[in-house]
Write an enzyme that holds these catalytic residues in place. Structure first.
Site: not given
Ligand code: PRP
Length: 182
Positions: A53, A113-114, A168
């Site tokens: 999202k 992030d990762s 979030d």
């Molecule tokens: C979060 C964010 C990115 C992802 C990045 O999504 O929106 O899509 O994590 O993290 P990474 O680089 O460690 O993979 P999340 O899975 O929290 O879902 P959301 O977007 O629905 O909040």
């Protein structure tokens, strides 16, 4: 009630500090749109794919800032659950509704992030036959070096937990018009 006010943003849950205010974000989104227009033309039939999202607000501002035609779709993935630490795996919850085969796809992410989400989703889009796949990420923490580095990056972000503007914590804070640390 004090809607939108820092410290009262989420029924009493506090954000620590505003990291990017709304004006700063919108200025940078406009600059990103100009960068993207320098790479794609109308003939490329650009397909923006937002990662739900988190990217829904960024995608809506970016799409409106673009001065080239683009189509819009979404992919829904989940990696974090309700915690603050990546689970290391991405689960596809909803595929794009449009065929990506032969399309020039610009994946729109809120944050790297990762880098796991980015790498896995780009690989999938290529597997599904996209002609080209680039990524536009609003935030990049620069703590990982994904195989598929985003071509367009809004901000090099601090390595703290960020919320707001789509991001979030346990589904809270997405609605904030700014990005803040928790
Ligand atoms: C979060 C964010 C990115 C992802 C990045 O999504 O929106 O899509 O994590 O993290 P990474 O680089 O460690 O993979 P999340 O899975 O929290 O879902 P959301 O977007 O629905 O909040």
């Amino acid at each position: 009630m004090n809607p939108g006010g820092v410290g009262f943003a989420n029924g009493g849950s506090l954000v620590k500090e505003v990291v990017y205010d709304r004006e700063t974000i919108l200025t940078r989104v406009g600059e990103l749109a100009r960068e993207i227009e320098g790479v794609y033309s109308a003939e490329d039939r650009l397909l923006l794919v937002g990662v739900l999202k988190g990217a829904f607000i960024f995608l809506s501002d970016l799409a409106r800032a673009l001065r080239i035609p683009a189509q819009i779709d979404f992919i829904s993935v989940s990696s974090y659950g309700d915690g603050q630490v990546s689970s290391g795996r991405v689960r596809i919850e909803q595929h794009p509704r449009m065929p990506v085969e032969g399309r020039n796809v610009l994946l729109v992410e809120d944050i790297v992030d990762s880098g796991i989400t980015l790498d896995q989703v780009v690989s999938l889009l290529l597997e599904w036959g996209a002609a080209t796949v680039e990524t536009c990420a609003l935030l990049h923490k620069r703590i990982a070096s994904p195989d598929h580095e985003p071509r367009f990056v809004g901000f090099d972000a601090p390595n703290v937990f960020l919320v707001g503007y789509g991001l979030d914590h346990a589904e809270d804070f997405r609605h904030l018009p700014y990005i803040a640390s928790l």
